[in-house]
Structure formats: structure tokens, C-alpha cells
Design a protein around this motif. Sequence first.
Motif, PDB file in Angstrom:
ATOM      1  N   ARG A   1      42.083 -14.373 -18.128  1.00  0.00           N
ATOM      2  CA  ARG A   1      43.176 -14.737 -17.214  1.00  0.00           C
ATOM      3  C   ARG A   1      44.253 -13.648 -17.212  1.00  0.00           C
ATOM      4  O   ARG A   1      44.714 -13.217 -16.155  1.00  0.00           O
ATOM      5  CB  ARG A   1      43.774 -16.063 -17.708  1.00  0.00           C
ATOM      6  CG  ARG A   1      45.124 -16.391 -17.116  1.00  0.00           C
ATOM      7  CD  ARG A   1      45.674 -17.671 -17.734  1.00  0.00           C
ATOM      8  NE  ARG A   1      45.775 -17.576 -19.188  1.00  0.00           N
ATOM      9  CZ  ARG A   1      45.863 -18.611 -19.998  1.00  0.00           C
ATOM     10  NH1 ARG A   1      45.857 -19.833 -19.523  1.00  0.00           N
ATOM     11  NH2 ARG A   1      45.949 -18.462 -21.307  1.00  0.00           N
ATOM     12  N   GLU A   2      44.646 -13.208 -18.406  1.00  0.00           N
ATOM     13  CA  GLU A   2      45.684 -12.186 -18.502  1.00  0.00           C
ATOM     14  C   GLU A   2      45.215 -10.877 -17.873  1.00  0.00           C
ATOM     15  O   GLU A   2      45.992 -10.172 -17.243  1.00  0.00           O
ATOM     16  CB  GLU A   2      46.074 -11.963 -19.969  1.00  0.00           C
ATOM     17  CG  GLU A   2      46.906 -13.087 -20.566  1.00  0.00           C
ATOM     18  CD  GLU A   2      46.106 -14.327 -20.927  1.00  0.00           C
ATOM     19  OE1 GLU A   2      44.851 -14.284 -20.854  1.00  0.00           O
ATOM     20  OE2 GLU A   2      46.724 -15.351 -21.284  1.00  0.00           O
ATOM     21  N   HIS A   3      43.905 -10.571 -18.038  1.00  0.00           N
ATOM     22  CA  HIS A   3      43.392  -9.343 -17.428  1.00  0.00           C
ATOM     23  C   HIS A   3      43.506  -9.425 -15.904  1.00  0.00           C
ATOM     24  O   HIS A   3      43.909  -8.467 -15.237  1.00  0.00           O
ATOM     25  CB  HIS A   3      41.941  -9.107 -17.860  1.00  0.00           C
ATOM     26  CG  HIS A   3      41.493  -7.685 -17.685  1.00  0.00           C
ATOM     27  ND1 HIS A   3      40.216  -7.268 -17.925  1.00  0.00           N
ATOM     28  CD2 HIS A   3      42.170  -6.577 -17.286  1.00  0.00           C
ATOM     29  CE1 HIS A   3      40.130  -5.962 -17.681  1.00  0.00           C
ATOM     30  NE2 HIS A   3      41.295  -5.527 -17.294  1.00  0.00           N
ATOM     31  N   ALA A   4      43.166 -10.588 -15.349  1.00  0.00           N
ATOM     32  CA  ALA A   4      43.257 -10.767 -13.887  1.00  0.00           C
ATOM     33  C   ALA A   4      44.711 -10.682 -13.428  1.00  0.00           C
ATOM     34  O   ALA A   4      45.011 -10.083 -12.385  1.00  0.00           O
ATOM     35  CB  ALA A   4      42.645 -12.113 -13.485  1.00  0.00           C
ATOM     36  N   ILE A   5      45.624 -11.266 -14.187  1.00  0.00           N
ATOM     37  CA  ILE A   5      47.059 -11.208 -13.833  1.00  0.00           C
ATOM     38  C   ILE A   5      47.530  -9.751 -13.859  1.00  0.00           C
ATOM     39  O   ILE A   5      48.212  -9.288 -12.945  1.00  0.00           O
ATOM     40  CB  ILE A   5      47.891 -12.095 -14.802  1.00  0.00           C
ATOM     41  CG1 ILE A   5      47.599 -13.574 -14.541  1.00  0.00           C
ATOM     42  CG2 ILE A   5      49.385 -11.796 -14.668  1.00  0.00           C
ATOM     43  CD1 ILE A   5      48.222 -14.544 -15.546  1.00  0.00           C
ATOM     44  N   ILE A   6      47.144  -9.023 -14.897  1.00  0.00           N
ATOM     45  CA  ILE A   6      47.584  -7.622 -15.031  1.00  0.00           C
ATOM     46  C   ILE A   6      47.041  -6.771 -13.888  1.00  0.00           C
ATOM     47  O   ILE A   6      47.761  -5.973 -13.288  1.00  0.00           O
ATOM     48  CB  ILE A   6      47.166  -7.067 -16.415  1.00  0.00           C
ATOM     49  CG1 ILE A   6      48.065  -7.682 -17.492  1.00  0.00           C
ATOM     50  CG2 ILE A   6      47.235  -5.532 -16.447  1.00  0.00           C
ATOM     51  CD1 ILE A   6      47.623  -7.445 -18.909  1.00  0.00           C
ATOM     52  N   LYS A   7      45.752  -6.964 -13.559  1.00  0.00           N
ATOM     53  CA  LYS A   7      45.179  -6.174 -12.457  1.00  0.00           C
ATOM     54  C   LYS A   7      45.911  -6.465 -11.148  1.00  0.00           C
ATOM     55  O   LYS A   7      46.097  -5.582 -10.317  1.00  0.00           O
ATOM     56  CB  LYS A   7      43.688  -6.457 -12.313  1.00  0.00           C
ATOM     57  CG  LYS A   7      42.831  -5.652 -13.292  1.00  0.00           C
ATOM     58  CD  LYS A   7      41.366  -5.938 -13.055  1.00  0.00           C
ATOM     59  CE  LYS A   7      40.450  -5.216 -14.029  1.00  0.00           C
ATOM     60  NZ  LYS A   7      40.338  -3.772 -13.755  1.00  0.00           N
ATOM     61  N   SER A   8      46.314  -7.702 -10.954  1.00  0.00           N
ATOM     62  CA  SER A   8      47.022  -8.056  -9.728  1.00  0.00           C
ATOM     63  C   SER A   8      48.450  -7.491  -9.750  1.00  0.00           C
ATOM     64  O   SER A   8      48.921  -6.955  -8.741  1.00  0.00           O
ATOM     65  CB  SER A   8      47.028  -9.585  -9.591  1.00  0.00           C
ATOM     66  OG  SER A   8      47.490  -9.962  -8.338  1.00  0.00           O
ATOM     67  N   LEU A   9      49.123  -7.588 -10.892  1.00  0.00           N
ATOM     68  CA  LEU A   9      50.496  -7.060 -11.000  1.00  0.00           C
ATOM     69  C   LEU A   9      50.539  -5.551 -10.790  1.00  0.00           C
ATOM     70  O   LEU A   9      51.502  -5.018 -10.233  1.00  0.00           O
ATOM     71  CB  LEU A   9      51.082  -7.386 -12.386  1.00  0.00           C
ATOM     72  CG  LEU A   9      51.485  -8.836 -12.631  1.00  0.00           C
ATOM     73  CD1 LEU A   9      51.792  -9.062 -14.110  1.00  0.00           C
ATOM     74  CD2 LEU A   9      52.700  -9.215 -11.777  1.00  0.00           C
ATOM     75  N   LYS A  10      49.468  -4.882 -11.244  1.00  0.00           N
ATOM     76  CA  LYS A  10      49.421  -3.407 -11.119  1.00  0.00           C
ATOM     77  C   LYS A  10      49.513  -2.940  -9.677  1.00  0.00           C
ATOM     78  O   LYS A  10      49.897  -1.813  -9.399  1.00  0.00           O
ATOM     79  CB  LYS A  10      48.092  -2.898 -11.695  1.00  0.00           C
ATOM     80  CG  LYS A  10      48.187  -2.434 -13.117  1.00  0.00           C
ATOM     81  CD  LYS A  10      46.857  -1.944 -13.614  1.00  0.00           C
ATOM     82  CE  LYS A  10      46.486  -0.561 -13.143  1.00  0.00           C
ATOM     83  NZ  LYS A  10      45.270  -0.063 -13.813  1.00  0.00           N
TER      84      LYS A  10
END
Length: 425
Positions: free
Chosen positions: A11-20
Motif C-alpha cells: 500500500r505504501e509503495h503504491a501511495i509513494i509511486k502516486s505521490l511522486k
Amino acid sequence: MKIAVIGGGGREHAIIKSLKKSPEVESIYALPGNGGIAEDAECIPIGALDLDEIVKFANDEALDYVVVAPDDPLVMGLVDRLAEAGIPAFGPTAAAAQIEGSKAFAKDLMKKYGIPTAEYEIFKDVRKAAAYVEDCKLPVVIKADGLALGKGVIIAKTREEAREGIATIMEEKKFGSSGDTVVIEEFLEGPEVSVLAFTDGKTMRPMVSSMDHKRALDGDEGLNTGGMGTVAPNPYYTKEIADECMKRIFLPTMHAMNEEGRTFRGCLYFGLMLTKDGPKVIEYNSRFGDPETQVVLPLLDGDLFEIMRATTEGRLDEVDFSFREESACCVVAASDGYPVSYRKGFKVTLPKEHDQIFIAGTKLGEKDGEICQLTSGGRVLGVTETAATLPEAIEKAYAKLAEVHFENMYYRKDIGKRALEALSE
Ligand code: AMP
Ligand code: GLY
């Protein structure tokens, strides 16, 4: 902007990729992150439960914003602690996170405000709970009150199972102090739907719906897990049902929390069951779902950072975003034996293009003289693909998964099958 994301799963990986993707975001730290997240953020070895160290780090680095993704630090009050330090953060306060932190609180809230949910009783006394299950209707659902990694729910089909369930939770304390209180509730039937929604206490903006696959084995057999795969949108969740949920569940929940002096700002997760008597709430979570996020965010048309900040600042109504009319499928690859016991430390090989592979459980280590990702958890990664239609998204996700390798890899072969059946009904 210099920001941090708390947590270290898919989940955090998906959030980070989106925030990037946000032009405003300059650098992202992940606390603690993982071996795959390290490709997208700077991982700092501070655990998500180490509130003192997190606040110290945020202060020392003069962070502009922090995203708190997992439930425990939210319930423990990390967002409040950061606010005291003058650092804005995405997620509810401890008072608002009680909607997930205590099932008894959530059930009483729903009863008080007339929000549809299963009938229930709450017990603190083990003898009274044991007496209750001697003549209640079967099957019956027994839930530990507090957080239990999604595993504190027992569906008892017989009296004997119900007795054992009470003993496991309240006497053997399998889920620790989470089991001091139990909620015993009516067994509901119908398709399940997950709906994540941004809310700042004034505006409620549901995201695209999704369907989780919680059981470990094909055909929804085996033990409950954190989630073995997801599809979005959920075909059972029609426009008509969405309208009904907004009117009878989502907005009333937002107003109820305001009324209780616990305004919820963040991502509110509605776990719903579509029963023959209409949609009912199975559970609330005070955070993004895992692996729901891995199918929802790839369909987002908008700037996640802007949405999150507007949510924190109470001006969600000002932000424009939508979800693409496509489908997404995420298949989770786990270590064989999950969720009970499994071996780890195996080298993970990814295809060259792996932008939609969200890593859940790896750490960087050395194997055969090179630094690589080694499996370090039960759920290792999730492969997401999006496409114009659900059958295409499913096919693409499995095709991509065929290019992923690690010893002991296990995954369900039927993610999305039920959704496809629903589409053809
Ligand atoms: P929870 O952790 O509350 O989401 O529960 C885990 C799973 O148990 C849910 O996803 C449902 O499949 C099932 N469950 C929970 N409560 C009920 C209920 N009242 N009736 C039937 N199934 C339930
Ligand atoms: N996938 C279920 C959850 O995040 O609680």
C-alpha cells in the motif's frame, strides 16, 4: 516539498509511486519502507510504531508533510503528535481513528446514528459472552474489539466453534488486549465491496470501488489473509447502490463523527456487504486498504499530494479529480505457507519494466555477490495492471506475474473470477 510516508508495505509503495507524480513533491522518505520502495524513496530505518523517533526525524529534517498509512500509528496518535510539532499530516487524529481502533465504538456509533450494520452485542465479561453464544442464532460472528491485523474475526458455524472463539479471544488472549472486549454479531450474507473515500469532515469523495480476495486459497478457501488480490471497480457496486451508500452510510458516518467531536480527516475505508436488505457496514478502517490501494490509485486522474493536503486543510471541495473508466487487477505473490509460517530470504527477480509492481515484503541484501531484493515477509509483492476492460486487466496482471520469480512463490490463480461472473450475470 519534502515529505515522508510512514509504513513499509505494498500500500505504501503504491501511495509513494502516486505521490511522486506530483510536481510539488521534491523528495520522499519512507519510514521504514522496504527493499522495493527504496527504488522510489529514501528509506529510513525507523519503525512505524516508533512515534518518538518519527516525530524527531520529521522535526530534524523540517519535513513539510507526512502521510501516515498504517492503522497502529494512527490509533496511537501519530497525527496528533506531528500536529503538536507543527507538521501537517495525512490521516485522522487518535480520537477519529477509534472508528477502526475499537469495533465496539464503531458499532455503537452506527447504532446511535442509524447507519445500517449487523445486529450485535458487546461483552467485557467472558461468562456473559459464553452464555450468549449458547442460544444465539448460528452462524455467529465473534470479533476482538481492538486492532488484530485483520485476523481477530471468527465466524462460528457451530456452538462448539463459538465457545472456542470466545476462549481464544477472551481467555487465551490470542490477539492480546484487543480481546478484552468482544463484539458478537449477526452473520450477514452477500457480496463484499471495499470503498475508500477522502473526507475532511465537510466533503465526502468516494474513490473507485474495489473487491478484495481475503482467503489464502483459490475458490475463497483457506485462512483469512491481509488480502491476496483485488480488482477495481467492483461490478456488484452499481451506480444505484453507490447513491444509496452515500445517502445512508457515507454522509451519515461523516456527520456522526463531527457530532461526536471526532471529525475524521483522511481516508475512510468502508467495508460493505450488499445484503438482500441493502448495503450494510461490515467494518470501518481509518486508512487506505491493502491491497485495495494498489488497484485504486493507478486509476486516479489527479494529484494525490494535492488531494491529501486539501483533505488535511479542510478544503477538499476545492480539488478536482476523478477515476478513469478503466479496470485494474492486482495479484499478490506471497511466500508459500503464508499466513501461517513461511521461509524468507529468497532472491526476487522482477521484469525490467516494473512500475506497477508494488513491493510489500522485501529487504535489500547480498546474494551471489550482488545487492538484490530478498523476500522478508508473507506477502512479497503485488502486480497491478490496468486496461479498458476487467478481463484484459486480469490477463495482463497474470502475464506480468509470470515474469516475476522467487523461490517459494505462491499466488491465487482466480483473482477477479467472481467479478467476471458478476459481470456476466
Ligand atoms: P473484518 O475484519 O471485520 O473486515 O472481518 C473480516 C471478514 O470477516 C470480512 O471481510 C467478512 O468476510 C467477514 N465478516 C465480518 N463480519 C461479518 C458478518 N457480520 N457477517 C458475515 N461475515 C462477516
Ligand atoms: N484489505 C483489507 C484491509 O486493508 O483492511
